[in-house]
Scaffold this active site. Structure first.
Site, PDB file in Angstrom:
ATOM      1  N   HIS A 258       0.820  -1.223   0.000  1.00  0.00           N
ATOM      2  CA  HIS A 258       0.000   0.000   0.000  1.00  0.00           C
ATOM      3  C   HIS A 258       0.854   1.275   0.000  1.00  0.00           C
ATOM      4  CE1 HIS A 258      -3.526  -2.440   1.117  1.00  0.00           C
ATOM      5  NE2 HIS A 258      -2.697  -3.093   1.910  1.00  0.00           N
TER       6      HIS A 258
HETATM    7  C1  BDR Z   1      -1.640   0.393   5.895  1.00  0.00           C
HETATM    8  O1  BDR Z   1      -1.661  -0.240   7.169  1.00  0.00           O
HETATM    9  C2  BDR Z   1      -0.387  -0.787   7.457  1.00  0.00           C
HETATM   10  O2  BDR Z   1      -0.540  -2.096   7.883  1.00  0.00           O
HETATM   11  C3  BDR Z   1       0.409  -0.710   6.182  1.00  0.00           C
HETATM   12  O3  BDR Z   1       1.766  -0.473   6.461  1.00  0.00           O
HETATM   13  C4  BDR Z   1      -0.211   0.420   5.418  1.00  0.00           C
HETATM   14  O4  BDR Z   1       0.390   1.650   5.756  1.00  0.00           O
HETATM   15  C5  BDR Z   1      -2.590  -0.341   4.965  1.00  0.00           C
HETATM   16  O5  BDR Z   1      -3.903  -0.300   5.484  1.00  0.00           O
END
Ligand code: BDR
Ligand code: CA
Length: 334
Positions: A258
């Protein structure tokens, strides 16, 4: 080309690790600080991970430790997140996966020291130094930034742009409508948004489009780079997950970094289209707590637009950016 002053506010985390690699690899940024925050794991771990990454990628920067809990104690903190997640899950569903490990990789011992100042003071110091040019990539809960803006009332106009991985216009990833980074500290997200700083939200609707297949992950791991050992464990992790019968089918055979898409949007703003609209954060409903309520109607806005919300991703372009950033880590020919 003059490098853009950048602060990375982060809770590493595997996808944070890829985003930070890109920040260094693209060569466009003067990385002024990396500011770990409570998020993917408790601060104890995210700060160590942030330092490990700064050293592993050889980034000459300040690593300034941030907040160890969200702005308000209570509803969801890092330590009780699992309990809340359990309360929300239906009978018979598997336990929520509470992320945290930065791949299954043993990083070499760090060679740097943490900055003596806390994250919010470093954010302010660097913003003053950058004279209105500072860009912030925020890829964890926004607690550090909310604290910095609350402490220094003249900070907001010194920040040129904030690009955030967080939120979603449709579904969440930890509750039906809650995305992790916002869910952990929705108050911080809401507060930062209110300062009126140019704000790009790269949410789950966009990041889901920027997936990497197993072959594409293998290509990254097979490149002759100094960070190949870490990328190999990332690849192995996705292979193991894909073979695990307990994992839902849609999480098999591919992964989404993400935070890497948020970084890609800074490297090449054309990688994704954006829509200027109104975003508010739900702070009271027990069901929709932490939802980023995005006004999707074309004409009937619920207020002045306050956010550029990521829409359509050019996946091929995104993958090219990631590979280009990796090239910078290629071992030198002897
Ligand atoms: C986000 O939540 C975290 O677990 C990841 O690093 C990312 O920033 C995705 O929902
Ligand atoms: Ca993150």
């Amino acid at each position: 080309m003059k490098k853009v002053p950048l602060i990375i506010d982060t809770d590493p985390g595997g996808d944070d690790a890829i985003a930070i690699m890109m920040a260094k690899g693209c060569g466009m940024f003067d990385i002024r600080a990396i500011c770990p925050v409570n998020g993917n794991s408790p601060l104890r771990d995210t700060k160590r991970n942030a330092m490990d990454l700064a050293c592993y990628y050889d980034i000459d920067t300040r690593v300034a430790v941030g907040a160890n809990q969200p702005l308000y104690r209570g509803l969801i903190t890092n330590s009780n997140f699992k309990r809340v997640a359990k309360m929300l899950k239906k009978d018979g569903e598997d336990d929520f996966q509470y992320g945290g490990q930065m791949f299954d990789f043993a990083f070499p011992a760090p060679t740097k020291e943490f900055d003596p100042l806390p994250a919010w003071d470093v954010i302010y110091e660097e913003a003053v130094k950058a004279k209105g040019e500072l860009v912030i990539l925020a890829i964890g809960p926004l607690t550090n930034l909310a604290l910095a803006l609350g402490k220094y009332s003249d900070l907001a106009p010194l920040i040129k742009e904030i690009v955030v991985m967080g939120g979603s216009a449709y579904a969440g990833n930890h509750t039906p409508v809650g995305e992790f980074n916002v869910l952990i500290d929705p108050w911080a997200f809401a507060m930062v948004l209110k300062w009126g700083i140019p704000f790009k939200m790269v949410g789950l609707d966009a990041t889901a489009q920027a997936y990497h297949t197993l072959d594409e992950l293998k290509e990254m791991a097979d490149m002759d780079t100094t960070i190949a050992p870490m990328l190999k464990t990332a690849y192995d992790g996705v292979v193991a997950r894909s073979n695990d019968p307990n994992f839902p089918p849609h999480l098999k055979g591919r992964t989404v970094y993400h935070d890497a898409l948020a970084m890609a949007c800074l490297i090449d703003p054309e990688v994704c289209s954006f829509r200027h609209t109104r975003v508010e954060v739900e702070l009271s409903s027990p069901i929709a707590f932490g939802q980023t309520v995005v006004d999707k109607r074309p004409a009937l806005t619920a207020g002045e637009p306050n956010c550029l919300v990521a829409q359509k991703v050019d996946r091929e372009r995104y993958l090219e950016i990631v590979l280009r950033c990796l090239e910078a880590f290629k071992k030198e020919e002897k």
